[in-house]
Design an enzyme around this catalytic site. Sequence first.
Site, short mmCIF file in Angstrom:
data_model
loop_
_atom_site.label_atom_id
_atom_site.label_comp_id
_atom_site.label_asym_id
_atom_site.label_seq_id
_atom_site.Cartn_x
_atom_site.Cartn_y
_atom_site.Cartn_z
N ASP A 129 0.83 -1.21 0.00
CA ASP A 129 0.00 0.00 0.00
C ASP A 129 0.86 1.27 0.00
O ASP A 129 0.74 2.11 -0.87
CB ASP A 129 -0.88 0.05 1.26
CG ASP A 129 -2.04 -0.93 1.24
OD1 ASP A 129 -2.31 -1.52 0.17
OD2 ASP A 129 -2.67 -1.10 2.30
N TYR A 223 -8.24 4.49 -1.78
CA TYR A 223 -8.40 4.32 -0.34
C TYR A 223 -8.82 5.65 0.31
O TYR A 223 -8.44 6.72 -0.15
CB TYR A 223 -7.06 3.85 0.26
CG TYR A 223 -7.05 3.74 1.75
CD1 TYR A 223 -7.59 2.64 2.40
CD2 TYR A 223 -6.49 4.75 2.52
CE1 TYR A 223 -7.56 2.54 3.79
CE2 TYR A 223 -6.45 4.66 3.91
CZ TYR A 223 -6.99 3.55 4.53
OH TYR A 223 -6.97 3.48 5.90
#
Length: 226
Positions: A129, A223
């Site tokens: 991520d 996100y």
Amino acid sequence: MTARSNDVAATLAGLRVEVADLHRDLVRSGLVVWTAGNVSARVPGADLMVIKPSGVDYDRLTPETMVVCDLDGNVVEGDLAPSSDTAAHAYIYRHLPAVGGVTHTHSTYAVAWAARGEAVPCVLTAMADEFGGAIPVAPFARIGTDAIGRAVVDVVRGSTSPAVLVQNHGPFTIGATARAAVKAAVMCEDVCRTVHIARQLGEPLAIAPDDIASLHDRYQHQYGQP
Ligand SMILES: [Zn+2]
């Protein structure tokens, strides 16, 4: 005063507050001891940066004690000497125009990897991520000159990672803002700790490169709150 210089003065006043506050996040996150570690922010619209003064206790850092330097590391505003890593920060801003913030710490687990000169393998979704792959290592460089900045920039240019471990020294992180650079420093220490612990019990499992790329893209673009 021109309109432009008024704008820069207002931006500077805001960044002094922001950079002073972000140093408290380093303390709160357990990334620093004594006076080690530093955060800086680029001043948009001017070839300037705001950086921590050298060797001042964290609880004495205020917006007024922050130092304003040009991108060659010369002091433009401030009564105190700037961080001993100012030349490194300045080099990064001169060579990476998209970088708006830089953070450096001696956080324990990241430094333990740096001491071995070992890149942290991408074995956690949290790493995919934030870092998009391994956290790379830059070669040893002496403190106080361009050398650290050059080592960091050379490695960052070939990597998706906003964190670099300078061998025998510690992590330097970059971001679009100073806050993003501090976040990368917090995440860097967290994953260095987790991978270190995982290693004690066996060999952590690699994540496939296309899965890393997919996770990184999702986290960077989708996100959070829309
Ligand atoms: Zn250092």
